[in-house]
Design an enzyme around this catalytic site. Structure first.
Site, short mmCIF file in Angstrom:
data_model
loop_
_atom_site.label_atom_id
_atom_site.label_comp_id
_atom_site.label_asym_id
_atom_site.label_seq_id
_atom_site.Cartn_x
_atom_site.Cartn_y
_atom_site.Cartn_z
N LYS A 3 0.82 -1.21 0.00
CA LYS A 3 0.00 0.00 0.00
C LYS A 3 0.85 1.26 0.00
O LYS A 3 0.48 2.25 -0.61
CB LYS A 3 -0.99 -0.01 1.17
CG LYS A 3 -0.37 0.24 2.53
CD LYS A 3 -1.43 0.32 3.62
CE LYS A 3 -0.79 0.39 5.00
NZ LYS A 3 0.16 1.51 5.18
N ARG A 78 -7.76 3.50 10.98
CA ARG A 78 -7.65 2.05 11.16
C ARG A 78 -8.59 1.53 12.24
O ARG A 78 -8.60 0.32 12.49
CB ARG A 78 -6.22 1.71 11.54
CG ARG A 78 -5.34 1.25 10.38
CD ARG A 78 -3.93 1.14 10.94
NE ARG A 78 -3.05 0.22 10.33
CZ ARG A 78 -2.00 0.59 9.59
NH1 ARG A 78 -1.79 1.84 9.30
NH2 ARG A 78 -1.17 -0.31 9.15
N ARG A 129 9.78 -9.38 3.10
CA ARG A 129 10.28 -8.03 2.84
C ARG A 129 11.58 -7.78 3.61
O ARG A 129 11.74 -8.20 4.75
CB ARG A 129 9.20 -7.04 3.31
CG ARG A 129 9.44 -5.63 2.90
CD ARG A 129 8.15 -4.89 2.79
NE ARG A 129 7.48 -4.74 4.09
CZ ARG A 129 6.28 -4.18 4.22
NH1 ARG A 129 5.62 -3.76 3.16
NH2 ARG A 129 5.73 -4.06 5.41
N ARG A 162 12.26 -5.79 9.03
CA ARG A 162 11.67 -4.90 10.03
C ARG A 162 11.07 -5.78 11.12
O ARG A 162 10.44 -6.80 10.80
CB ARG A 162 10.55 -4.08 9.37
CG ARG A 162 10.86 -2.61 9.22
CD ARG A 162 9.88 -1.90 8.33
NE ARG A 162 8.47 -2.08 8.71
CZ ARG A 162 7.44 -1.60 8.02
NH1 ARG A 162 7.65 -0.90 6.92
NH2 ARG A 162 6.22 -1.80 8.41
N ARG A 173 -0.86 -8.77 13.14
CA ARG A 173 -1.36 -7.54 12.51
C ARG A 173 -2.60 -7.83 11.67
O ARG A 173 -3.53 -7.04 11.62
CB ARG A 173 -0.27 -6.92 11.61
CG ARG A 173 0.83 -6.25 12.43
CD ARG A 173 2.05 -5.96 11.59
NE ARG A 173 1.84 -4.92 10.59
CZ ARG A 173 2.72 -4.63 9.63
NH1 ARG A 173 3.84 -5.32 9.53
NH2 ARG A 173 2.48 -3.67 8.79
P1 AMP Z 1 1.97 0.85 8.22
O1 AMP Z 1 3.29 1.29 7.71
O2 AMP Z 1 0.82 1.71 7.77
O3 AMP Z 1 1.70 -0.61 8.03
O4 AMP Z 1 2.01 1.08 9.83
C1 AMP Z 1 2.99 0.46 10.64
C2 AMP Z 1 2.54 0.42 12.09
O5 AMP Z 1 2.31 1.77 12.57
C3 AMP Z 1 1.22 -0.30 12.37
O6 AMP Z 1 1.41 -1.70 12.48
C4 AMP Z 1 0.81 0.34 13.69
O7 AMP Z 1 1.60 -0.15 14.77
C5 AMP Z 1 1.21 1.80 13.47
N1 AMP Z 1 0.12 2.59 12.85
C6 AMP Z 1 0.17 3.22 11.62
N2 AMP Z 1 -1.00 3.85 11.37
C7 AMP Z 1 -1.80 3.61 12.45
C8 AMP Z 1 -3.14 3.98 12.78
N3 AMP Z 1 -3.89 4.70 11.95
N4 AMP Z 1 -3.62 3.55 13.96
C9 AMP Z 1 -2.88 2.82 14.82
N5 AMP Z 1 -1.63 2.44 14.57
C10 AMP Z 1 -1.07 2.82 13.39
#
Ligand code: AMP
Length: 218
Positions: A3, A78, A129, A162, A173
């Site tokens: 994404k 989210r 990844r 990561r 997740r």
């Molecule tokens: P992403 O890169 O969007 O997959 O986000 C990585 C991590 O950041 C997620 O697994 C959450 O721990 C945190 N995170 C990012 N966006 C949100 C959100 N809108 N609400 C809660 N946690 C978030």
């Protein structure tokens, strides 16, 4: 899938900023800011960061002048709470720093891109990844390997997984997604924000082509 990559492309295609909450949190962690210290454990465990923190982070970003002409939102909302706050912001009656008098007008969502992929494909994709420790360039052990294993093609840095990409964390997740994020789609539908389902299986260009046409046709 991917994404972040797709959102970055859309942001250049439409010349609007890319607001990626995950990137913002990771940058805060890397620079050891107070926000970074508060959220690091959640990210490493693959847990969602509490809503109050996320709402504050996004509200502040949405108050920046560059978002006035539109934006690509990546990774937010989210949870139901985040979706409701975002809905209030768009309706022009939210609270917080983003509600500057000149930005009171109602804003509308052009489309919500829903990337569809089977769980097992997602696990393989994310757990494979690898990311460069130095420049953050992203690779994949099978679909996009580095020329020399473990070494970044671009800067020679070391490639690592990561912490939140480890398989057990990925599965956690995905469970969090099913429990807390999927219900948000019903909220979007109720708000009449156009949902644009896109098949996320394929290479980056194919998936981008589908997203781009879905947006243009919406
Ligand atoms: P992403 O890169 O969007 O997959 O986000 C990585 C991590 O950041 C997620 O697994 C959450 O721990 C945190 N995170 C990012 N966006 C949100 C959100 N809108 N609400 C809660 N946690 C978030």
């Amino acid at each position: 899938m991917g994404k972040g990559t797709q959102a970055r492309r859309l942001s250049s295609a439409f010349a609007v900023p890319h607001i990626a909450t995950g990137d913002m949190l990771r940058a805060a962690i890397q620079s050891h800011t107070p926000l970074g210290l508060r959220v690091a454990d959640y990210l490493h465990a693959g847990q969602l960061v509490p809503d109050e923190i996320m709402v504050a982070v996004v509200n502040q970003r949405l108050g920046d002048p560059d978002v006035a002409r539109g934006f690509i939102m990546d990774g937010f909302p989210r949870t139901m709470r985040q979706a409701e706050v975002f809905g209030e912001f768009l309706a022009g009656d939210g609270q917080g720093p983003a509600r500057k008098p000149e930005s009171k007008a109602e804003r509308k969502i052009d489309g919500v891109i829903v990337l569809d992929a089977p769980v097992e494909a997602l696990v393989a994709r994310i757990a494979g990844r690898r990311t460069c420790e130095s420049c953050q360039k992203s690779y994949h052990v099978t679909s996009h390997p580095a020329k020399v294993e473990g070494v970044c093609d671009r800067c020679g840095g070391t490639l690592v997984q990561r912490v939140d990409d480890a398989e057990a964390t990925v599965r956690f997740r995905l469970d969090e997604y099913a429990a807390k994020t999927k219900p948000v789609l019903d909220y979007f539908a109720k708000q009449r924000w156009p949902l644009l389902p896109v098949d996320a299986i394929g290479d980056i260009d194919q998936v981008f082509g589908r997203i781009y046409s879905a947006v243009l046709l919406s």
